[in-house]
Write an enzyme that holds these catalytic residues in place. Structure first.
Site, mmCIF file in Angstrom:
data_model
loop_
_atom_site.group_PDB
_atom_site.id
_atom_site.type_symbol
_atom_site.label_atom_id
_atom_site.label_comp_id
_atom_site.label_asym_id
_atom_site.label_seq_id
_atom_site.Cartn_x
_atom_site.Cartn_y
_atom_site.Cartn_z
ATOM 1 N N GLY A 44 0.826 -1.206 0.000
ATOM 2 C CA GLY A 44 0.000 0.000 0.000
ATOM 3 C C GLY A 44 0.855 1.249 0.000
ATOM 4 O O GLY A 44 0.685 2.125 0.851
ATOM 5 N N TYR A 104 -12.496 -3.663 11.292
ATOM 6 C CA TYR A 104 -11.196 -2.990 11.277
ATOM 7 C C TYR A 104 -10.442 -3.223 12.586
ATOM 8 O O TYR A 104 -9.246 -3.556 12.579
ATOM 9 C CB TYR A 104 -11.414 -1.491 11.054
ATOM 10 C CG TYR A 104 -10.153 -0.686 10.871
ATOM 11 C CD1 TYR A 104 -9.449 -0.720 9.665
ATOM 12 C CD2 TYR A 104 -9.669 0.131 11.879
ATOM 13 C CE1 TYR A 104 -8.300 0.031 9.485
ATOM 14 C CE2 TYR A 104 -8.525 0.887 11.714
ATOM 15 C CZ TYR A 104 -7.838 0.833 10.512
ATOM 16 O OH TYR A 104 -6.700 1.578 10.339
ATOM 17 N N ASN A 157 1.694 -2.314 5.388
ATOM 18 C CA ASN A 157 0.933 -1.081 5.586
ATOM 19 C C ASN A 157 -0.449 -1.111 4.937
ATOM 20 O O ASN A 157 -1.312 -0.315 5.313
ATOM 21 C CB ASN A 157 1.745 0.093 5.016
ATOM 22 C CG ASN A 157 0.932 1.356 4.883
ATOM 23 O OD1 ASN A 157 0.620 2.025 5.869
ATOM 24 N ND2 ASN A 157 0.551 1.687 3.642
ATOM 25 N N ILE A 193 -4.490 9.930 11.706
ATOM 26 C CA ILE A 193 -3.446 10.523 10.883
ATOM 27 C C ILE A 193 -4.098 11.178 9.666
ATOM 28 O O ILE A 193 -5.095 10.681 9.133
ATOM 29 C CB ILE A 193 -2.429 9.449 10.420
ATOM 30 C CG1 ILE A 193 -1.907 8.628 11.615
ATOM 31 C CG2 ILE A 193 -1.270 10.086 9.662
ATOM 32 C CD1 ILE A 193 -1.147 9.419 12.661
#
Length: 247
Positions: free
Chosen positions: A12, A155, A90, A188
């Site tokens: 990713g 998630y 990632n 983020i």
């Protein structure tokens, strides 16, 4: 530079945290290979940007959830560079819904992209790292995997799984001088958080002690340390880069 001529694979890699880590490694002399799923233009631009820093760069349009795709990517990188020093897992997606409304596909896609990809790529590189008796795997997880988040059962499960994976694999390969660590990211500034409603962002900022979202470059600096020689005695750990959210 201690990263000179080292070789990293990043899953990713074309945006957000993955891209920031790729740039940080290249800036410090590392050669970088990365996969992407759809955006060929972004991948080509990143290859050019990495090359402008003096790094050798390779991009692969490969679904990180594909076992064969990961195996073939790793083989090509090994054939090209002769070794693999670092793996940064990632790749990640969200399909946020309350469990009562969550379709089976919402669960499967998140688990496969976020967690199975970690198995796929780690499995593909680990024998090479053991043979070298040197290597580092870094898993980009989330505070959602530490504290859980409503509406993110899929998630949170995938990211908690990455933490367990990190600790277990660290115990398996430590004797071969291979380290396995994780960074648990908070909120983020990426494409993933850009789509959140402003009201929700404001609510989250109130919960973060430093009162802001983090920047991908701040995660990349932590990643650089954990992959560096200065961190060779650190393994099996999860470093939170979250502004204090998970305290």
């Amino acid at each position: 530079m201690q990263f000179k001529d080292k070789v990293a694979i990043i899953t990713g890699g074309t945006r957000g945290i993955g891209k920031a880590i790729a740039l940080e490694l290249a800036r410090n002399g590392c050669n970088v290979a990365f996969n992407y799923n759809k955006n060929t233009d972004a991948a080509n631009l990143l290859v050019k940007e990495l090359a402008s820093m003096g790094a050798k760069a390779l991009s692969f349009q490969v679904n990180a959830a594909s076992f064969e795709g990961a195996k073939n990517l790793v083989k090509e990188v090994k054939d090209k560079f002769g070794k693999i020093d670092f793996l940064v897992n990632n790749a990640g997606i969200t399909r946020d819904k309350l469990l009562a409304l969550m379709a089976e596909n919402d669960w499967d896609e998140v688990i496969n992209t976020n967690l199975k990809s970690v198995y796929n790529f780690s499995k593909a590189v680990i024998t090479q790292m053991i043979k070298q008796r040197l290597g580092s795997i870094l898993n980009i997880t989330s505070v959602s995997g530490i504290m859980g988040m409503a509406g993110q059962v899929n998630y949170s499960s995938s990211k908690a799984g990455m933490i367990g994976f990190t600790k277990a694999l660290a115990k398996e390969v430590g004797k071969a001088n291979v380290t396995v660590n994780a960074i648990a990211c908070g909120f983020i500034e990426t494409d993933m958080t850009a789509v959140l409603p402003q009201e929700y962002k404001d609510k989250m900022i109130e919960m973060i002690p430093v009162k802001r979202f983090g920047k991908p470059e701040e995660v990349a600096k932590a990643a650089l340390f954990l992959l560096s020689d200065d961190a060779r005695y650190i393994t099996g750990h999860v470093i939170s880069v979250d502004g204090g959210l998970a305290i």
